[in-house]
Design an enzyme around this catalytic site. Structure first.
Site, mmCIF file in Angstrom:
data_model
loop_
_atom_site.group_PDB
_atom_site.id
_atom_site.type_symbol
_atom_site.label_atom_id
_atom_site.label_comp_id
_atom_site.label_asym_id
_atom_site.label_seq_id
_atom_site.Cartn_x
_atom_site.Cartn_y
_atom_site.Cartn_z
ATOM 1 N N VAL A 45 0.842 -1.202 0.000
ATOM 2 C CA VAL A 45 0.000 0.000 0.000
ATOM 3 C C VAL A 45 0.874 1.249 0.000
ATOM 4 O O VAL A 45 0.584 2.223 -0.711
ATOM 5 C CB VAL A 45 -0.994 -0.008 1.184
ATOM 6 C CG1 VAL A 45 -1.811 1.278 1.220
ATOM 7 C CG2 VAL A 45 -1.916 -1.217 1.093
ATOM 8 N N CYS A 46 1.964 1.211 0.757
ATOM 9 C CA CYS A 46 2.883 2.355 0.783
ATOM 10 C C CYS A 46 3.490 2.588 -0.591
ATOM 11 O O CYS A 46 3.644 3.733 -1.029
ATOM 12 C CB CYS A 46 3.969 2.132 1.828
ATOM 13 S SG CYS A 46 3.323 1.986 3.511
ATOM 14 N N THR A 47 3.824 1.518 -1.267
ATOM 15 C CA THR A 47 4.363 1.606 -2.628
ATOM 16 C C THR A 47 3.360 2.284 -3.549
ATOM 17 O O THR A 47 3.701 3.219 -4.281
ATOM 18 C CB THR A 47 4.713 0.191 -3.139
ATOM 19 O OG1 THR A 47 5.785 -0.317 -2.347
ATOM 20 C CG2 THR A 47 5.108 0.204 -4.604
#
Length: 156
Positions: A45-47
């Site tokens: 999700v951070c990516t």
């Protein structure tokens, strides 16, 4: 520790980015700044969250806005991660030492976990907080929502 609120003065900071350059919030006066917080690098999700900033970089520029990504990961990690993600324009900052200080200043540090909430905070041209949203850790922030907020506040 309380979450920063709309109308507050945005706490200033100087952090290193993925290019090992210093970034200071007050240097962006006259522009809006999106502080886009992700818990930790190298997670799906951070990516996607950081790639959305890169993909929409020109739109941010058109809205007089500088998008910045943040997490508590150290600078060398941010550098390698940015290269892996092929981030060319977006700067991602290391709130590593003192660990999570900037996240604490904004009221989004998760003491029990050692990292920040997933959050978007928009600072206006005068250094005031104009929008704050904290997301569940597993939720990808809606980049269109952020762009709509910025579009509605042009010239404010």
């Amino acid at each position: 520790m309380n979450l920063i609120t709309v109308g507050d003065d945005a706490p200033n900071f100087t952090l290193t980015d993925n290019n090992e350059q210093y970034v200071t919030l007050t240097n962006y006066r006259g522009k809006k700044v999106l502080l886009s917080w992700h818990p930790l690098a190298w997670t799906p999700v951070c990516t996607d969250q950081m790639r959305a900033l890169e993909t929409n970089y020109q739109t941010f520029q058109n809205l007089n806005t500088v998008p910045l990504g943040f997490s508590v990961d150290p600078t060398p990690c941010k550098k390698i991660w940015a290269e892996a993600l092929q981030l060319k324009m977006v700067r991602i900052l290391a709130d590593f030492w003192p660990h999570g200080k900037v996240a604490r200043d904004y009221g989004i540090f998760r003491e029990q976990d050692g990292y920040s909430e997933r959050a978007n905070i928009i600072v206006d041209e005068n250094g005031k907080v104009m929008w704050v949203k904290v997301y569940p850790s597993a939720q990808l922030p809606d980049i269109n929502e952020v762009l709509n907020i910025l579009s509605c506040n042009i010239g404010t």
